[in-house]
Design an enzyme around this catalytic site. Structure first.
Site, PDB file in Angstrom:
ATOM      1  N   TYR A  89       0.957  -1.203   0.098  1.00  0.00           N
ATOM      2  CA  TYR A  89       0.093   0.032   0.058  1.00  0.00           C
ATOM      3  C   TYR A  89       0.874   1.173   0.018  1.00  0.00           C
ATOM      4  O   TYR A  89       1.461   1.756   0.929  1.00  0.00           O
ATOM      5  CB  TYR A  89      -0.882   0.066   1.245  1.00  0.00           C
ATOM      6  CG  TYR A  89      -1.622  -1.266   1.575  1.00  0.00           C
ATOM      7  CD1 TYR A  89      -2.017  -2.061   0.161  1.00  0.00           C
ATOM      8  CD2 TYR A  89      -2.339  -1.482   2.559  1.00  0.00           C
ATOM      9  CE1 TYR A  89      -2.968  -3.259   0.590  1.00  0.00           C
ATOM     10  CE2 TYR A  89      -3.084  -2.728   2.772  1.00  0.00           C
ATOM     11  CZ  TYR A  89      -3.299  -3.680   1.684  1.00  0.00           C
ATOM     12  OH  TYR A  89      -4.124  -4.707   2.098  1.00  0.00           O
TER      13      TYR A  89
ATOM     14  N   SER B 182     -12.142  -6.240   3.014  1.00  0.00           N
ATOM     15  CA  SER B 182     -13.210  -5.674   2.319  1.00  0.00           C
ATOM     16  C   SER B 182     -14.490  -6.174   2.472  1.00  0.00           C
ATOM     17  O   SER B 182     -15.488  -6.364   1.990  1.00  0.00           O
ATOM     18  CB  SER B 182     -13.128  -5.840   0.671  1.00  0.00           C
ATOM     19  OG  SER B 182     -11.694  -5.446   0.230  1.00  0.00           O
TER      20      SER B 182
ATOM     21  N   GLY C 243     -17.612  -4.868   0.925  1.00  0.00           N
ATOM     22  CA  GLY C 243     -17.551  -4.906  -0.518  1.00  0.00           C
ATOM     23  C   GLY C 243     -16.782  -3.654  -1.043  1.00  0.00           C
ATOM     24  O   GLY C 243     -17.257  -3.262  -2.184  1.00  0.00           O
ATOM     25  N   ARG C 244     -15.827  -3.206  -0.343  1.00  0.00           N
ATOM     26  CA  ARG C 244     -15.132  -2.045  -0.875  1.00  0.00           C
ATOM     27  C   ARG C 244     -15.882  -0.981  -0.972  1.00  0.00           C
ATOM     28  O   ARG C 244     -15.942  -0.018  -1.666  1.00  0.00           O
ATOM     29  CB  ARG C 244     -14.401  -2.169  -2.214  1.00  0.00           C
ATOM     30  CG  ARG C 244     -13.397  -3.396  -2.143  1.00  0.00           C
ATOM     31  CD  ARG C 244     -12.716  -3.540  -3.305  1.00  0.00           C
ATOM     32  NE  ARG C 244     -11.731  -4.754  -3.474  1.00  0.00           N
ATOM     33  CZ  ARG C 244     -10.438  -4.648  -3.210  1.00  0.00           C
ATOM     34  NH1 ARG C 244      -9.906  -3.550  -2.883  1.00  0.00           N
ATOM     35  NH2 ARG C 244      -9.792  -5.906  -3.055  1.00  0.00           N
ATOM     36  N   GLY C 245     -16.964  -0.804   0.006  1.00  0.00           N
ATOM     37  CA  GLY C 245     -17.782   0.417   0.091  1.00  0.00           C
ATOM     38  C   GLY C 245     -19.132   0.165  -0.528  1.00  0.00           C
ATOM     39  O   GLY C 245     -20.071   1.024  -0.163  1.00  0.00           O
ATOM     40  N   PHE C 246     -19.328  -0.768  -1.415  1.00  0.00           N
ATOM     41  CA  PHE C 246     -20.735  -0.849  -2.143  1.00  0.00           C
ATOM     42  C   PHE C 246     -21.721  -1.203  -1.068  1.00  0.00           C
ATOM     43  O   PHE C 246     -22.934  -0.659  -1.192  1.00  0.00           O
ATOM     44  CB  PHE C 246     -20.402  -2.339  -2.906  1.00  0.00           C
ATOM     45  CG  PHE C 246     -21.096  -2.407  -4.255  1.00  0.00           C
ATOM     46  CD1 PHE C 246     -22.223  -1.310  -4.381  1.00  0.00           C
ATOM     47  CD2 PHE C 246     -20.668  -3.057  -5.343  1.00  0.00           C
ATOM     48  CE1 PHE C 246     -22.951  -1.429  -5.898  1.00  0.00           C
ATOM     49  CE2 PHE C 246     -21.062  -2.821  -6.509  1.00  0.00           C
ATOM     50  CZ  PHE C 246     -22.510  -2.021  -6.797  1.00  0.00           C
TER      51      PHE C 246
HETATM   52  N1  LIG Z   1      -5.188  -9.161   2.024  1.00  0.00           N
HETATM   53  C1  LIG Z   1      -5.531  -8.301   0.669  1.00  0.00           C
HETATM   54  O1  LIG Z   1      -5.438  -8.955  -0.379  1.00  0.00           O
HETATM   55  C2  LIG Z   1      -6.452  -7.282   0.889  1.00  0.00           C
HETATM   56  C3  LIG Z   1      -7.142  -6.618  -0.182  1.00  0.00           C
HETATM   57  C4  LIG Z   1      -8.052  -5.412   0.005  1.00  0.00           C
HETATM   58  C5  LIG Z   1      -7.902  -4.765   1.215  1.00  0.00           C
HETATM   59  N2  LIG Z   1      -7.195  -5.384   2.583  1.00  0.00           N
HETATM   60  C6  LIG Z   1      -7.416  -4.887   3.899  1.00  0.00           C
HETATM   61  O2  LIG Z   1      -8.727  -4.866   4.218  1.00  0.00           O
HETATM   62  C7  LIG Z   1      -9.090  -3.752   4.454  1.00  0.00           C
HETATM   63  C8  LIG Z   1     -10.619  -3.385   4.109  1.00  0.00           C
HETATM   64  O3  LIG Z   1     -10.924  -3.463   2.997  1.00  0.00           O
HETATM   65  P1  LIG Z   1     -11.133  -2.326   1.917  1.00  0.00           P
HETATM   66  O4  LIG Z   1     -10.746  -0.998   2.615  1.00  0.00           O
HETATM   67  O5  LIG Z   1     -10.727  -2.960   0.751  1.00  0.00           O
HETATM   68  O6  LIG Z   1     -12.785  -2.468   1.750  1.00  0.00           O
HETATM   69  P2  LIG Z   1     -14.003  -2.123   2.811  1.00  0.00           P
HETATM   70  O7  LIG Z   1     -13.524  -2.067   4.311  1.00  0.00           O
HETATM   71  O8  LIG Z   1     -15.238  -3.126   2.336  1.00  0.00           O
HETATM   72  O9  LIG Z   1     -14.584  -0.726   2.332  1.00  0.00           O
HETATM   73  C9  LIG Z   1     -13.796   0.359   2.621  1.00  0.00           C
HETATM   74  C10 LIG Z   1     -14.871   1.405   1.845  1.00  0.00           C
HETATM   75  O10 LIG Z   1     -15.926   1.621   2.782  1.00  0.00           O
HETATM   76  C11 LIG Z   1     -16.099   3.013   3.063  1.00  0.00           C
HETATM   77  N3  LIG Z   1     -16.811   2.870   4.629  1.00  0.00           N
HETATM   78  C12 LIG Z   1     -16.133   2.262   5.577  1.00  0.00           C
HETATM   79  N4  LIG Z   1     -16.865   2.379   6.776  1.00  0.00           N
HETATM   80  C13 LIG Z   1     -17.989   2.869   6.252  1.00  0.00           C
HETATM   81  C14 LIG Z   1     -19.317   3.573   6.998  1.00  0.00           C
HETATM   82  N5  LIG Z   1     -19.471   3.051   7.973  1.00  0.00           N
HETATM   83  N6  LIG Z   1     -20.074   4.024   6.067  1.00  0.00           N
HETATM   84  C15 LIG Z   1     -19.911   4.157   4.774  1.00  0.00           C
HETATM   85  N7  LIG Z   1     -18.939   3.791   4.253  1.00  0.00           N
HETATM   86  C16 LIG Z   1     -17.728   3.258   4.721  1.00  0.00           C
HETATM   87  C17 LIG Z   1     -14.670   3.671   2.991  1.00  0.00           C
HETATM   88  O11 LIG Z   1     -14.960   4.808   2.906  1.00  0.00           O
HETATM   89  P3  LIG Z   1     -13.857   5.875   3.291  1.00  0.00           P
HETATM   90  O12 LIG Z   1     -12.476   5.347   2.493  1.00  0.00           O
HETATM   91  O13 LIG Z   1     -14.321   6.995   2.740  1.00  0.00           O
HETATM   92  O14 LIG Z   1     -13.534   5.907   4.677  1.00  0.00           O
HETATM   93  C18 LIG Z   1     -14.161   2.923   1.869  1.00  0.00           C
HETATM   94  O15 LIG Z   1     -14.384   3.546   0.736  1.00  0.00           O
HETATM   95  C19 LIG Z   1      -8.084  -2.687   3.792  1.00  0.00           C
HETATM   96  O16 LIG Z   1      -8.202  -1.444   4.382  1.00  0.00           O
HETATM   97  C20 LIG Z   1      -6.675  -3.443   3.861  1.00  0.00           C
HETATM   98  O17 LIG Z   1      -6.091  -3.326   5.145  1.00  0.00           O
HETATM   99  C21 LIG Z   1      -6.459  -6.813   1.962  1.00  0.00           C
END
Ligand SMILES: NC(=O)c1ccc[n+]([C@@H]2O[C@H](COP(=O)([O-])OP(=O)(O)OC[C@H]3O[C@@H](n4cnc5c(N)ncnc54)[C@H](OP(=O)(O)O)[C@@H]3O)[C@@H](O)[C@H]2O)c1
Length: 335
Positions: free
Chosen positions: A64, A213, A216-219
């Site tokens: 990252y 995620s 769902g990456r914010g979905f």
């Molecule tokens: N091992 C792997 O290959 C891998 C791959 C992907 C991710 N990850 C890890 O998993 C973590 C989480 O996954 P992710 O960030 O990809 O996806 P996620 O947690 O599914 O979604 C993140 C998105 O949701 C939004 N969000 C978060 N909380 C919210 C709420 N309460 N209300 C409305 N929107 C909200 C965030 O907005 P804002 O950004 O505007 O706050 C961001 O756009 C990452 O940070 C990373 O550390 C690991």
């Protein structure tokens, strides 16, 4: 005041809060942003707020940025290192000019090199949980885990994890050194780890399951209503799940999830997290805002019963086709 619940992640002795904080979106990635612009001050304040609420389990990776995310965490935890539990990852090869080559490298020498870089970038002398980010299909998993295990003996790493691996790989790795956690994408929109039996394997072996995620990456937040809501350089535009063929039917599912959340007087993000927590799986929702981290941590207090479970899973039954979570290249890197 609420007290954060904790669980043992795996059986090797690591205790963590039942929800983590995903830090990936807090920095840009190479030239672009992953989930829109990030504000460093707010990102650091988010990490601090999370700690105040008991959310001291941070998830990052050398990839990252590269490195910028680990460096941001170093700033945020400065002077308070031992208050946090830090998970980072290696595997996507990063060369000596700090360029991601997009090869996966699990060779012994690379593991040794990667950990030194992460320790330096995190400005710490130990990493609590060290994950192999993706399997190097050209290096036996035994070699990689053997090298990781040496890091534990040297005191540089506390516990070992793997990300996006098959049941067979987990079993082979676990035979070399106890694996504490496996991190896979897991949400109402992504249940492959369940469909492929990985979740059962982890349960049998006493290994923790970390859901990345989970929104769902914010979905699943319901805040993305059109693909045009995403900035031009947003990573999600490359994901089939967000593209034309799937977007509209996925939005319809999100609306139904939102309606159920409204009845329970919570947000759809909170419902999506409560569903995961109820399964004994540890979600690490990603956010760069205090407001969202507060809402996400509040989800650990939500009552989620059998009736909620069947109602939610009737909206998005196991096997629902929501589209692939990655483009073809990245799908090929999943074990
Ligand atoms: N091992 C792997 O290959 C891998 C791959 C992907 C991710 N990850 C890890 O998993 C973590 C989480 O996954 P992710 O960030 O990809 O996806 P996620 O947690 O599914 O979604 C993140 C998105 O949701 C939004 N969000 C978060 N909380 C919210 C709420 N309460 N209300 C409305 N929107 C909200 C965030 O907005 P804002 O950004 O505007 O706050 C961001 O756009 C990452 O940070 C990373 O550390 C690991």
């Amino acid at each position: 005041m609420m007290v954060m619940k904790k669980i043992n992640l795996g059986s090797a002795g690591l205790t963590v809060p039942i929800i983590g904080l995903g830090c990936m979106g807090m920095t840009g990635f190479e030239e672009g942003h992953i989930y829109g612009e990030a504000d460093e001050q707010e990102a650091i304040a988010t990490i601090h707020r999370s700690l105040e609420l008991g959310g001291n389990f941070l998830d990052t990776a050398d990839l990252y940025g590269p490195f910028k995310n680990e460096q941001l965490i170093a700033k945020a935890i400065d002077g308070q290192r031992n208050q946090y539990i830090i998970a980072t990852k290696f595997g996507w090869e990063i060369d000596d000019n700090n360029k991601v080559t997009w090869a996966i490298n699990g060779k012994k020498e690379y593991v040794k090199k990667a950990v030194e870089r992460s320790l330096k970038n995190l400005n710490t002398d130990y990493i609590d949980l060290y994950y192999m980010h993706r399997l190097d299909k050209n290096t036996p998993i035994e070699e990689t885990v053997e090298a990781m295990s040496e890091l534990v003996k040297e005191g540089k790493v506390g516990y070992l994890g793997l990300s996006e691996v098959s049941s067979e790989t987990v079993k082979r790795a676990h035979a070399i050194h106890p694996i504490t956690a496996v991190q896979s994408e897991y949400s109402l929109f992504e249940r492959t780890a369940e469909e492929r039996g990985i979740r059962n394997t982890l349960h049998e072996l006493g290994i923790g399951f970390v859901a990345y995620s989970p929104l769902g990456r914010g979905f699943l937040s319901g805040q993305i209503r059109s693909i045009d809501d995403l900035p031009e350089n947003d990573f999600r535009r490359s994901i089939p799940r967000f593209q034309e063929a799937h977007f509209h039917k996925n939005i319809a599912l999100v609306k139904a999830i939102q309606a159920m959340a409204q009845e329970k007087k919570i947000t759809s993000s909170q419902l999506a997290l409560a569903w995961i927590i109820n399964k004994g799986i540890l979600p690490i929702p990603g956010t760069k805002r205090r407001k969202y981290v507060e809402q996400n941590i509040a989800a650990t207090e939500i009552e989620f019963n059998e009736a909620d479970l069947s109602k939610l899973e009737s909206i998005v039954p196991l096997g629902t086709d929501t589209g692939h979570p990655y483009d073809e290249f990245s799908m090929g890197l999943i074990d």
